[in-house]
Design a protein around this motif. Sequence first.
Motif, PDB file in Angstrom:
ATOM      1  N   LYS A   1       0.833  -1.211   0.000  1.00  0.00           N
ATOM      2  CA  LYS A   1       0.000   0.000   0.000  1.00  0.00           C
ATOM      3  C   LYS A   1       0.863   1.254   0.000  1.00  0.00           C
TER       4      LYS A   1
ATOM      5  N   HIS B   1      -3.225   4.892  -0.141  1.00  0.00           N
ATOM      6  CA  HIS B   1      -4.046   3.718   0.186  1.00  0.00           C
ATOM      7  C   HIS B   1      -4.351   3.689   1.687  1.00  0.00           C
TER       8      HIS B   1
ATOM      9  N   CYS C   1      -3.805   6.587  -8.841  1.00  0.00           N
ATOM     10  CA  CYS C   1      -3.978   5.502  -9.815  1.00  0.00           C
ATOM     11  C   CYS C   1      -3.158   4.256  -9.499  1.00  0.00           C
TER      12      CYS C   1
ATOM     13  N   ARG D   1      -1.708   0.851  -7.785  1.00  0.00           N
ATOM     14  CA  ARG D   1      -2.358  -0.328  -7.200  1.00  0.00           C
ATOM     15  C   ARG D   1      -1.467  -0.940  -6.132  1.00  0.00           C
ATOM     16  N   ASP D   2      -2.107  -1.487  -5.117  1.00  0.00           N
ATOM     17  CA  ASP D   2      -1.349  -2.165  -4.068  1.00  0.00           C
ATOM     18  C   ASP D   2      -1.095  -3.615  -4.469  1.00  0.00           C
TER      19      ASP D   2
ATOM     20  N   GLY E   1      -3.906  -5.445  -6.098  1.00  0.00           N
ATOM     21  CA  GLY E   1      -4.457  -4.876  -7.328  1.00  0.00           C
ATOM     22  C   GLY E   1      -5.488  -3.794  -7.109  1.00  0.00           C
ATOM     23  N   ASN E   2      -5.583  -3.273  -5.885  1.00  0.00           N
ATOM     24  CA  ASN E   2      -6.578  -2.241  -5.575  1.00  0.00           C
ATOM     25  C   ASN E   2      -6.003  -0.842  -5.707  1.00  0.00           C
ATOM     26  N   THR E   3      -6.757   0.051  -6.309  1.00  0.00           N
ATOM     27  CA  THR E   3      -6.422   1.472  -6.308  1.00  0.00           C
ATOM     28  C   THR E   3      -6.866   2.067  -4.964  1.00  0.00           C
TER      29      THR E   3
ATOM     30  N   ASP F   1     -10.589   1.808  -4.734  1.00  0.00           N
ATOM     31  CA  ASP F   1     -11.075   0.495  -4.305  1.00  0.00           C
ATOM     32  C   ASP F   1     -10.993   0.353  -2.793  1.00  0.00           C
TER      33      ASP F   1
ATOM     34  N   PHE G   1     -11.096   0.544 -11.939  1.00  0.00           N
ATOM     35  CA  PHE G   1     -10.964   0.122 -10.539  1.00  0.00           C
ATOM     36  C   PHE G   1     -11.714  -1.188 -10.320  1.00  0.00           C
TER      37      PHE G   1
END
Length: 292
Positions: free
Chosen positions: A149, A153, A175, A177-178, A181-183, A186, A220
Amino acid sequence: MPWSVRWVGGPGAQSQKQCKKSSFAFYQAVRDLLPVWFLEDMRTMEVFHWEDGGKVSLYSPSEALLYALVHDHQPYARHLLAKFPQSALAVPSQSFSCCQASAPHLAMAVRYNRVRVLFRILKAVQAFPPAERAAHLDRRGCSRVEGGKTALHLACELVRPECLLLLLGHGASPCLRDGAGNTPLDTLLQQVGHAPVANMRAKLLCLDCLFLFVPQDLRFAMKQQLLDDRQQWQDLLGESRFRCLVGLAPPSLFVGAMRVLIRTIAPEHFPEALDDLPLPHFLKPLDLKLES
């Protein structure tokens, strides 16, 4: 620079014990918000901490700043960032950070909700070269402990609207992603979908702030879930937010205008320039009164 334990007094076990005592004394001094001059005297002349491999080290400005963050010692944080901007935000030793890829100060400021110290850090980062600045703002946490993250995040996960807006205004990317795969969007929507409902106002405030900086074409992961449970998400978000998020309607004229206005503010003038926006006070994103 580390020294051999033979240089700081006696056998290794005794030296380690002395290090632990002096290290705890420094921790207590920062915790008790003692004066900056006293803390700097301790840090530079008296205090050592134990490192793996049988070495002891003086506390670096980076490590001292971590203590200042934990205990919200704002004058000490301000001093360290003003006098040692590069080394205060450098990677601390391994005993202070599980991941040696980059420094954890931004994430630590968000985790402890140290809004004023976060503001100071972001101001210091603005003076760095562009690549180094981006590396600090968009630093991903340890994949094992923090799931990759970024600080943004984390601000979404912990629902920290002031931290969120400061990070976005200073150029943190919405933009990235962790590790899952989440922005950040998300991550925030996952929090909106969780109880308690009592915290919903702060969650929606975070969402409104994030929405001012997110590109309209952002992909997302939560989008399909919003469409699959349409009624639930409409109830949670309100119809206008829901329709805009899933692409059923364009942003409102107000949101579009705010996006344009926000983008006119250079990071080095954020958030002070929010006061100069041609808007009534109640329409501005957040009231951030922070001394520069």
